[in-house]
Design a protein around this motif. Sequence first.
Motif, PDB file in Angstrom:
ATOM      1  N   PRO A  68       4.817  -0.296   9.466  1.00  0.00           N
ATOM      2  CA  PRO A  68       4.842  -0.473   7.987  1.00  0.00           C
ATOM      3  C   PRO A  68       5.862  -1.272   7.408  1.00  0.00           C
ATOM      4  CG  PRO A  68       4.363   1.674   8.420  1.00  0.00           C
ATOM      5  CD  PRO A  68       4.816   1.114   9.655  1.00  0.00           C
ATOM      6  N   TYR A  69       5.817  -2.229   6.477  1.00  0.00           N
ATOM      7  CA  TYR A  69       6.997  -2.874   6.216  1.00  0.00           C
ATOM      8  C   TYR A  69       6.602  -3.273   4.711  1.00  0.00           C
ATOM      9  CZ  TYR A  69       4.290  -7.302   6.764  1.00  0.00           C
ATOM     10  OH  TYR A  69       3.594  -8.278   6.434  1.00  0.00           O
ATOM     11  N   GLN A  70       7.656  -3.648   3.855  1.00  0.00           N
ATOM     12  CA  GLN A  70       7.261  -4.133   2.455  1.00  0.00           C
ATOM     13  C   GLN A  70       8.533  -5.112   2.193  1.00  0.00           C
ATOM     14  OE1 GLN A  70       7.638  -0.891  -0.169  1.00  0.00           O
ATOM     15  NE2 GLN A  70       7.698  -2.020  -1.866  1.00  0.00           N
ATOM     16  N   PHE A  71       8.346  -6.217   1.532  1.00  0.00           N
ATOM     17  CA  PHE A  71       9.244  -7.213   0.861  1.00  0.00           C
ATOM     18  C   PHE A  71       8.897  -7.809  -0.303  1.00  0.00           C
ATOM     19  CE2 PHE A  71       6.845 -10.177   3.486  1.00  0.00           C
ATOM     20  CZ  PHE A  71       6.825 -11.378   2.601  1.00  0.00           C
ATOM     21  N   SER A  72       9.887  -8.535  -1.121  1.00  0.00           N
ATOM     22  CA  SER A  72       9.590  -9.232  -2.020  1.00  0.00           C
ATOM     23  C   SER A  72      10.630 -10.186  -2.370  1.00  0.00           C
ATOM     24  CB  SER A  72       9.023  -8.377  -3.287  1.00  0.00           C
ATOM     25  OG  SER A  72      10.359  -7.585  -3.695  1.00  0.00           O
ATOM     26  N   THR A  79       5.325 -11.103  -2.974  1.00  0.00           N
ATOM     27  CA  THR A  79       5.510  -9.602  -2.719  1.00  0.00           C
ATOM     28  C   THR A  79       4.447  -9.506  -1.590  1.00  0.00           C
ATOM     29  OG1 THR A  79       4.062  -8.695  -4.281  1.00  0.00           O
ATOM     30  CG2 THR A  79       6.144  -8.885  -4.969  1.00  0.00           C
ATOM     31  N   GLU A  80       4.831  -8.549  -0.589  1.00  0.00           N
ATOM     32  CA  GLU A  80       3.790  -8.177   0.344  1.00  0.00           C
ATOM     33  C   GLU A  80       4.234  -6.869   1.087  1.00  0.00           C
ATOM     34  OE1 GLU A  80       2.648 -11.260   3.359  1.00  0.00           O
ATOM     35  OE2 GLU A  80       3.330 -10.064   4.761  1.00  0.00           O
ATOM     36  N   GLU A  81       3.054  -6.210   1.378  1.00  0.00           N
ATOM     37  CA  GLU A  81       3.204  -4.673   2.088  1.00  0.00           C
ATOM     38  C   GLU A  81       2.301  -4.598   3.242  1.00  0.00           C
ATOM     39  OE1 GLU A  81       1.131  -1.606  -0.811  1.00  0.00           O
ATOM     40  OE2 GLU A  81       3.092  -2.326  -1.686  1.00  0.00           O
ATOM     41  N   SER A  82       2.801  -3.908   4.069  1.00  0.00           N
ATOM     42  CA  SER A  82       1.552  -3.511   5.221  1.00  0.00           C
ATOM     43  C   SER A  82       1.840  -2.173   5.501  1.00  0.00           C
ATOM     44  CB  SER A  82       2.103  -4.248   6.311  1.00  0.00           C
ATOM     45  OG  SER A  82       1.271  -4.067   7.390  1.00  0.00           O
ATOM     46  N   ASP A  83       0.782  -1.362   5.785  1.00  0.00           N
ATOM     47  CA  ASP A  83       0.563   0.066   6.380  1.00  0.00           C
ATOM     48  C   ASP A  83       0.398   0.055   7.892  1.00  0.00           C
ATOM     49  OD1 ASP A  83      -1.988  -0.821   6.721  1.00  0.00           O
ATOM     50  OD2 ASP A  83      -2.872   0.772   5.583  1.00  0.00           O
ATOM     51  N   VAL A 141      -2.444  -5.751   5.696  1.00  0.00           N
ATOM     52  CA  VAL A 141      -1.451  -6.559   4.964  1.00  0.00           C
ATOM     53  C   VAL A 141      -2.143  -6.975   3.497  1.00  0.00           C
ATOM     54  CG1 VAL A 141       0.085  -8.568   4.707  1.00  0.00           C
ATOM     55  CG2 VAL A 141      -0.384  -7.322   6.786  1.00  0.00           C
ATOM     56  N   GLY A 143      -0.922  -8.532  -0.587  1.00  0.00           N
ATOM     57  CA  GLY A 143       0.427  -8.899  -1.360  1.00  0.00           C
ATOM     58  C   GLY A 143      -0.098 -10.049  -2.246  1.00  0.00           C
TER      59      GLY A 143
END
Length: 120
Positions: free
Chosen positions: A34-38, A53-57, A61, A63
């Motif tokens: 998992p990750y998250q960024f913006s 913005t993007e996030e993944s479990d 994915v 965003g």
Amino acid sequence: MIQRVALVAVLVVMAIAAPSDPYGAPHGYNQLMPYQFSYGVKDDYAGTDFGQTEESDGKAVKGSYTVQLPDGRKQTVNYVADHYNGFQADVSYYGEAQYPHQYGPPVTFRPIYKPQPSYH
């Protein structure tokens, strides 16, 4: 004769010990994490306005990103991507497109310095 048998035995052991895919990812590396960024950039002087913005479990994915278009509108793309449904995007626009009736003079490149000849 013993040297040949030993050489063949060494080659067989090396072939068995070698990985089947030498260019593949290391063991355990294929697991998705998992990750998250913006990020965002807004510069009123230059007219720059965009961000994402993007996030993944680890499995899917999702965003969105926005960008200021040259015609004055703001474009927003919301997306979801996974291995089963692929990439799915929803594109929307905010604002009214502006097209000027008159354009200014073309922008020309003017060097900051004048080159001087190196000979006299």
